[in-house]
Design an enzyme around this catalytic site. Structure first.
Site, PDB file in Angstrom:
ATOM      1  N   ASN A   1       0.872  -1.178   0.000  1.00  0.00           N
ATOM      2  CA  ASN A   1       0.000   0.000   0.000  1.00  0.00           C
ATOM      3  C   ASN A   1       0.909   1.228   0.000  1.00  0.00           C
ATOM      4  O   ASN A   1       1.491   1.569   1.025  1.00  0.00           O
ATOM      5  CB  ASN A   1      -0.899  -0.008   1.251  1.00  0.00           C
ATOM      6  CG  ASN A   1      -1.723   1.266   1.362  1.00  0.00           C
ATOM      7  OD1 ASN A   1      -1.842   2.025   0.395  1.00  0.00           O
ATOM      8  ND2 ASN A   1      -2.296   1.518   2.530  1.00  0.00           N
ATOM      9  N   TRP A   2       1.016   1.853  -1.155  1.00  0.00           N
ATOM     10  CA  TRP A   2       1.942   2.989  -1.283  1.00  0.00           C
ATOM     11  C   TRP A   2       1.342   4.286  -0.736  1.00  0.00           C
ATOM     12  O   TRP A   2       2.024   5.308  -0.696  1.00  0.00           O
ATOM     13  CB  TRP A   2       2.342   3.177  -2.745  1.00  0.00           C
ATOM     14  CG  TRP A   2       3.307   2.141  -3.245  1.00  0.00           C
ATOM     15  CD1 TRP A   2       3.967   1.194  -2.492  1.00  0.00           C
ATOM     16  CD2 TRP A   2       3.758   1.955  -4.601  1.00  0.00           C
ATOM     17  NE1 TRP A   2       4.784   0.445  -3.297  1.00  0.00           N
ATOM     18  CE2 TRP A   2       4.686   0.879  -4.595  1.00  0.00           C
ATOM     19  CE3 TRP A   2       3.471   2.575  -5.802  1.00  0.00           C
ATOM     20  CZ2 TRP A   2       5.319   0.432  -5.757  1.00  0.00           C
ATOM     21  CZ3 TRP A   2       4.100   2.129  -6.961  1.00  0.00           C
ATOM     22  CH2 TRP A   2       5.022   1.067  -6.937  1.00  0.00           C
ATOM     23  N   LYS A   3       0.073   4.289  -0.413  1.00  0.00           N
ATOM     24  CA  LYS A   3      -0.588   5.501   0.082  1.00  0.00           C
ATOM     25  C   LYS A   3      -0.325   6.670  -0.902  1.00  0.00           C
ATOM     26  O   LYS A   3      -0.254   6.429  -2.100  1.00  0.00           O
ATOM     27  CB  LYS A   3      -0.115   5.813   1.501  1.00  0.00           C
ATOM     28  CG  LYS A   3      -0.140   4.566   2.407  1.00  0.00           C
ATOM     29  CD  LYS A   3       0.072   4.866   3.842  1.00  0.00           C
ATOM     30  CE  LYS A   3       0.165   3.560   4.614  1.00  0.00           C
ATOM     31  NZ  LYS A   3       0.076   3.728   6.036  1.00  0.00           N
TER      32      LYS A   3
ATOM     33  N   SER B   1       3.425  -2.029  10.310  1.00  0.00           N
ATOM     34  CA  SER B   1       4.884  -2.039  10.468  1.00  0.00           C
ATOM     35  C   SER B   1       5.521  -3.394  10.148  1.00  0.00           C
ATOM     36  O   SER B   1       6.466  -3.816  10.808  1.00  0.00           O
ATOM     37  CB  SER B   1       5.273  -1.555  11.873  1.00  0.00           C
ATOM     38  OG  SER B   1       4.823  -0.228  12.069  1.00  0.00           O
TER      39      SER B   1
ATOM     40  N   GLY C   1       2.844  -1.012   4.266  1.00  0.00           N
ATOM     41  CA  GLY C   1       2.936   0.392   3.872  1.00  0.00           C
ATOM     42  C   GLY C   1       4.384   0.795   3.656  1.00  0.00           C
ATOM     43  O   GLY C   1       4.974   0.553   2.607  1.00  0.00           O
ATOM     44  N   GLY C   2       4.999   1.380   4.691  1.00  0.00           N
ATOM     45  CA  GLY C   2       6.348   1.955   4.602  1.00  0.00           C
ATOM     46  C   GLY C   2       7.379   1.052   3.936  1.00  0.00           C
ATOM     47  O   GLY C   2       8.137   1.502   3.073  1.00  0.00           O
TER      48      GLY C   2
ATOM     49  N   GLU D   1      -5.449  -4.832  10.780  1.00  0.00           N
ATOM     50  CA  GLU D   1      -4.429  -3.803  10.956  1.00  0.00           C
ATOM     51  C   GLU D   1      -4.712  -3.008  12.225  1.00  0.00           C
ATOM     52  O   GLU D   1      -5.537  -2.081  12.210  1.00  0.00           O
ATOM     53  CB  GLU D   1      -4.440  -2.837   9.772  1.00  0.00           C
ATOM     54  CG  GLU D   1      -4.140  -3.474   8.446  1.00  0.00           C
ATOM     55  CD  GLU D   1      -3.571  -2.459   7.468  1.00  0.00           C
ATOM     56  OE1 GLU D   1      -2.459  -2.674   6.991  1.00  0.00           O
ATOM     57  OE2 GLU D   1      -4.224  -1.437   7.218  1.00  0.00           O
TER      58      GLU D   1
ATOM     59  N   GLY E   1       2.378   2.431  10.579  1.00  0.00           N
ATOM     60  CA  GLY E   1       3.305   3.541  10.355  1.00  0.00           C
ATOM     61  C   GLY E   1       4.019   4.006  11.607  1.00  0.00           C
ATOM     62  O   GLY E   1       4.644   5.068  11.613  1.00  0.00           O
TER      63      GLY E   1
ATOM     64  N   GLU F   1      -6.882   4.773   7.619  1.00  0.00           N
ATOM     65  CA  GLU F   1      -6.686   6.184   7.251  1.00  0.00           C
ATOM     66  C   GLU F   1      -7.940   6.750   6.586  1.00  0.00           C
ATOM     67  O   GLU F   1      -8.248   7.927   6.731  1.00  0.00           O
ATOM     68  CB  GLU F   1      -5.438   6.327   6.357  1.00  0.00           C
ATOM     69  CG  GLU F   1      -4.166   6.190   7.188  1.00  0.00           C
ATOM     70  CD  GLU F   1      -2.946   5.679   6.443  1.00  0.00           C
ATOM     71  OE1 GLU F   1      -2.918   5.734   5.205  1.00  0.00           O
ATOM     72  OE2 GLU F   1      -2.011   5.209   7.127  1.00  0.00           O
TER      73      GLU F   1
ATOM     74  N   HIS G   1      -9.718   1.017   4.983  1.00  0.00           N
ATOM     75  CA  HIS G   1      -8.398   1.279   5.579  1.00  0.00           C
ATOM     76  C   HIS G   1      -8.562   2.300   6.709  1.00  0.00           C
ATOM     77  O   HIS G   1      -9.357   3.241   6.598  1.00  0.00           O
ATOM     78  CB  HIS G   1      -7.428   1.804   4.511  1.00  0.00           C
ATOM     79  CG  HIS G   1      -6.016   1.844   5.010  1.00  0.00           C
ATOM     80  ND1 HIS G   1      -5.541   2.862   5.803  1.00  0.00           N
ATOM     81  CD2 HIS G   1      -4.978   0.967   4.867  1.00  0.00           C
ATOM     82  CE1 HIS G   1      -4.264   2.612   6.121  1.00  0.00           C
ATOM     83  NE2 HIS G   1      -3.910   1.472   5.560  1.00  0.00           N
TER      84      HIS G   1
END
Ligand code: PEP
Length: 265
Positions: free
Chosen positions: A18-20, A224, A245-246, A179, A185, A109, A107
């Site tokens: 997930n590159w956001k 993470s 993500g990251g 999640e 993150g 966010e 998600h």
């Protein structure tokens, strides 16, 4: 796009990037040029699956750059309406036209920063009924909810909101991502034991609601995940993949992570 159902795929690990709101279309293509060769010699599509969810402008260019690689394409979001006056939004038909295999819904966010409630998420699930795009439904508790002992209740309510409107066809294509919001993150990963406890509870709910279909549903973990902790998390019985993500933004590190997951397959 694949129209295989979960029971046909089996619970082989699914690793989703997930590159956001990161990486331009040109950066996405450069990522693919470096990433694809690192996975090519491995049993993509048979022993494990990998998908990437870039920002909207990169979906088309990335699809082209991934051609022939068996790496799948995912969208981070879409609007629940079929079409119309929704300035700035993207419809499911647009994602289908680009050949998206998956779409994230729920998600944290989207829930926290854009005020999406269970009703909006359920409407998106309903829109996916009959579509070749598979939902990845994200669920998870905040730190306050965990500390007050409400984790399982929160996750169950988030699941129920979607399962209540899910028909038999969609259920056979559903993917869940657990999640915990406090682990997204933050560098704070949930321990493998804690993750397995929640995944086992999710599995129990899926089986109670969907029977054998719930046994075949993949439950991913997100929060993470990195190359160093991926295989410990994925070796848990009910952990069938990861939403990342990251650690998915760098092609070398994401390839390392995906290959670490393959070891558990
Ligand atoms: C995510 O946003 O879905 C996620 C899991 O992010 P990170 O890996 O950076 O915690």
């Amino acid at each position: 796009m694949s129209d295989r159902t979960n029971d046909e795929i089996g619970r082989i690990p699914l690793i989703v990037a997930n590159w956001k709101m990161n990486l331009t279309a040109s950066e996405a293509v450069a990522f693919a040029e470096r990433f694809v060769p690192q996975l090519q010699a491995h049993a993509l599509g048979t022993r494990f699956e990998v998908a990437i969810a870039p920002a909207y402008p990169a979906l088309g260019p990335l699809r082209k750059a991934l051609e022939g690689s068996k790496i799948q394409l995912a969208a981070q979001n879409f609007h629940p309406a079929e079409a119309g006056a929704f300035t700035g939004e993207v419809s499911l038909a647009m994602l289908e036209d680009l050949g998206c295999d998956f779409a994230l819904i729920g998600h944290s966010e989207r829930r926290q920063l854009f005020g999406e409630g269970d009703d909006v998420i359920a409407a998106k699930a309903q829109r996916l009924e009959g579509s070749p795009v598979c939902p990845i439904l994200c669920v998870g508790e905040t730190l306050d909810q965990r500390e007050s002992g409400a984790t399982l209740e929160v996750v169950d309510a988030q699941l129920a909101a979607v399962l209540d409107v899910t028909g038999a066809g969609l259920a056979r294509r559903l993917v869940i991502a657990y999640e915990p919001v406090w682990a997204i993150g933050t560098g704070r990963t949930a321990t493998p034991d804690l993750v397995q406890t929640v995944h086992a509870a999710i599995r129990k709910t899926l089986v109670a609601r969907l029977g054998a279909v719930g046994q075949a549903t993949r439950i991913l973990y997100g929060g993470s995940v990195k190359p160093s902790n991926a295989s410990a998390l994925l070796s848990q019985r009910d952990v069938d993949g990861a939403l990342v993500g990251g650690a998915s933004l760098d092609p070398d590190s994401f390839a390392k992570l995906a290959l670490a997951c393959l070891e558990t397959a």
